[in-house]
Design a protein around this motif. Sequence first.
Motif, short mmCIF file in Angstrom:
data_model
loop_
_atom_site.label_atom_id
_atom_site.label_comp_id
_atom_site.label_asym_id
_atom_site.label_seq_id
_atom_site.Cartn_x
_atom_site.Cartn_y
_atom_site.Cartn_z
N THR A 1 0.82 -1.21 0.00
CA THR A 1 0.00 0.00 0.00
C THR A 1 0.86 1.26 0.00
N SER A 2 2.18 1.10 0.11
CA SER A 2 3.05 2.28 0.20
C SER A 2 4.36 2.10 -0.57
N ASP A 3 4.31 1.35 -1.68
CA ASP A 3 5.51 1.18 -2.50
C ASP A 3 5.67 2.37 -3.44
N ILE A 4 6.86 2.50 -4.02
CA ILE A 4 7.17 3.61 -4.92
C ILE A 4 6.62 3.30 -6.31
N CYS A 5 5.89 4.25 -6.89
CA CYS A 5 5.26 4.06 -8.20
C CYS A 5 5.95 4.85 -9.32
N GLY A 6 6.58 5.98 -8.98
CA GLY A 6 7.20 6.83 -9.99
C GLY A 6 8.31 7.66 -9.38
N MET A 7 9.17 8.21 -10.25
CA MET A 7 10.33 8.95 -9.75
C MET A 7 10.85 9.90 -10.81
N THR A 8 11.34 11.06 -10.34
CA THR A 8 12.05 12.01 -11.18
C THR A 8 13.01 12.78 -10.29
N ALA A 9 13.88 13.59 -10.89
CA ALA A 9 14.89 14.30 -10.09
C ALA A 9 15.27 15.61 -10.74
N ASP A 10 15.70 16.57 -9.90
CA ASP A 10 16.35 17.78 -10.39
C ASP A 10 17.70 17.89 -9.68
N ASP A 11 18.35 19.03 -9.76
CA ASP A 11 19.70 19.17 -9.20
C ASP A 11 19.76 18.93 -7.70
N ARG B 1 19.03 15.62 -1.95
CA ARG B 1 20.20 14.87 -2.38
C ARG B 1 21.44 15.16 -1.54
N LYS B 2 21.49 16.30 -0.90
CA LYS B 2 22.66 16.64 -0.09
C LYS B 2 22.50 16.21 1.36
N SER B 3 21.35 16.48 1.95
CA SER B 3 21.15 16.23 3.37
C SER B 3 20.49 14.89 3.66
N SER B 4 19.90 14.27 2.64
CA SER B 4 19.12 13.02 2.79
C SER B 4 17.87 13.21 3.62
N GLN B 5 17.47 14.46 3.84
CA GLN B 5 16.23 14.74 4.55
C GLN B 5 15.05 14.56 3.60
N MET B 6 13.91 14.19 4.18
CA MET B 6 12.73 13.94 3.36
C MET B 6 11.56 14.80 3.79
N ARG B 7 10.82 15.28 2.79
CA ARG B 7 9.55 15.96 3.03
C ARG B 7 8.45 15.15 2.35
N GLU B 8 7.27 15.11 2.97
CA GLU B 8 6.17 14.33 2.40
C GLU B 8 4.88 15.14 2.38
N SER B 9 4.06 14.82 1.40
CA SER B 9 2.76 15.48 1.32
C SER B 9 1.79 14.56 0.60
N TRP C 1 1.89 7.30 -11.39
CA TRP C 1 2.94 6.51 -12.02
C TRP C 1 3.93 7.36 -12.80
N SER C 2 3.50 8.52 -13.25
CA SER C 2 4.35 9.35 -14.11
C SER C 2 4.62 10.70 -13.46
N LEU C 3 5.90 11.10 -13.43
CA LEU C 3 6.32 12.39 -12.89
C LEU C 3 7.39 12.98 -13.79
N GLU C 4 7.31 14.29 -14.01
CA GLU C 4 8.33 15.01 -14.77
C GLU C 4 8.58 16.36 -14.12
N VAL C 5 9.86 16.78 -14.08
CA VAL C 5 10.22 18.10 -13.58
C VAL C 5 10.14 19.11 -14.72
N ASN C 6 9.56 20.28 -14.43
CA ASN C 6 9.54 21.37 -15.40
C ASN C 6 9.72 22.69 -14.65
N GLY C 7 10.98 23.14 -14.55
CA GLY C 7 11.25 24.37 -13.82
C GLY C 7 10.93 24.21 -12.34
N ASP C 8 10.04 25.07 -11.82
CA ASP C 8 9.71 25.03 -10.39
C ASP C 8 8.47 24.21 -10.10
N VAL C 9 8.03 23.41 -11.07
CA VAL C 9 6.85 22.57 -10.85
C VAL C 9 7.13 21.12 -11.26
#
Length: 283
Positions: A91-101, A118-126, A134-142
């Motif tokens: 019920t809580s597995d990872i379905c999608g992933m993307t990354a920025d700097d 990526r630097k501190s290994s700290q996590m935020r959740e919402s 299933w699908s995620l893409e980075v586009n600037g600040d969104v």
Amino acid sequence: MGHMADLGGAVADFAIAGQYIDCILGRELIKLDKHTGGVLLRRSAFEKDGLSRKLIADGGQLFIYDFCTLHIFRQDDFEPLGSWRLGDDLTSDICGMTADDNTVYCSIRNGRLTAFDRKSSQMRESWISGSSMWSLEVNGDVLLCGTVDGRLLLIDKDALSVKRELQLGRKNIPSLFIDGGILYAAGQDGRLFKISIDGFAVLAEIRNAHRKMFRLAGIYGDKLVTVSHPCSEIAFWDKDTLEKLWVLQVPLKLSGRTYIEGDDLYISSRNILGIDIINLKHK
């Protein structure tokens, strides 16, 4: 279609950077010479075999999700940099992933989004959605996210909150591809969408793009390329009008990965023992 690298098994996922191809095969990470297909490095990375692992490469690191765990490896030598468990069960597995700097973004089943620094290994959740993404893409600040219940979400990366949403259908939106100010989206109901990112509106839509589930491979010249592994076909579309131009019939199975670089399309599939290559120049 030619055989680029014979590895004796199905490649779960791969990434191309410079003259190298980094791929997941069973329990191993393997680095290939892109020009010869020769194995340059292989390293045991996982305790068990698996075909559902997904990989992205960014900034000299490899990010791989495997069920509920995010693994990070140094890209040049596959040295493990750490593993973090983001979920607990089915019920809580990872379905999608993307990354920025700065951040790796992982969507967790049932609508949660995790931002991993990526630097501190700290996590935020919402909690973003009542439906998995299933699908995620980075586009600037969104972030742009496709949901299992057919919505496209525009998400503020800093606040991890939904700014806008667009109902594209009632079924999963499993694949997105950004080309400048245009977003292409694939629907599990067979529809292909061309969407203005700024206007957040559908500019064109095609029904029955493929008979079964398909994904977006990328842009080749003025053409959008889609791949349906269950249908064993690769389709080429006018990227402006979404007119279907032609279809290549190739033997594929269930699922896999495709990547376009120059005139070449690299492809993995459950029935390919390694990675195949298709030159698109004269197709």
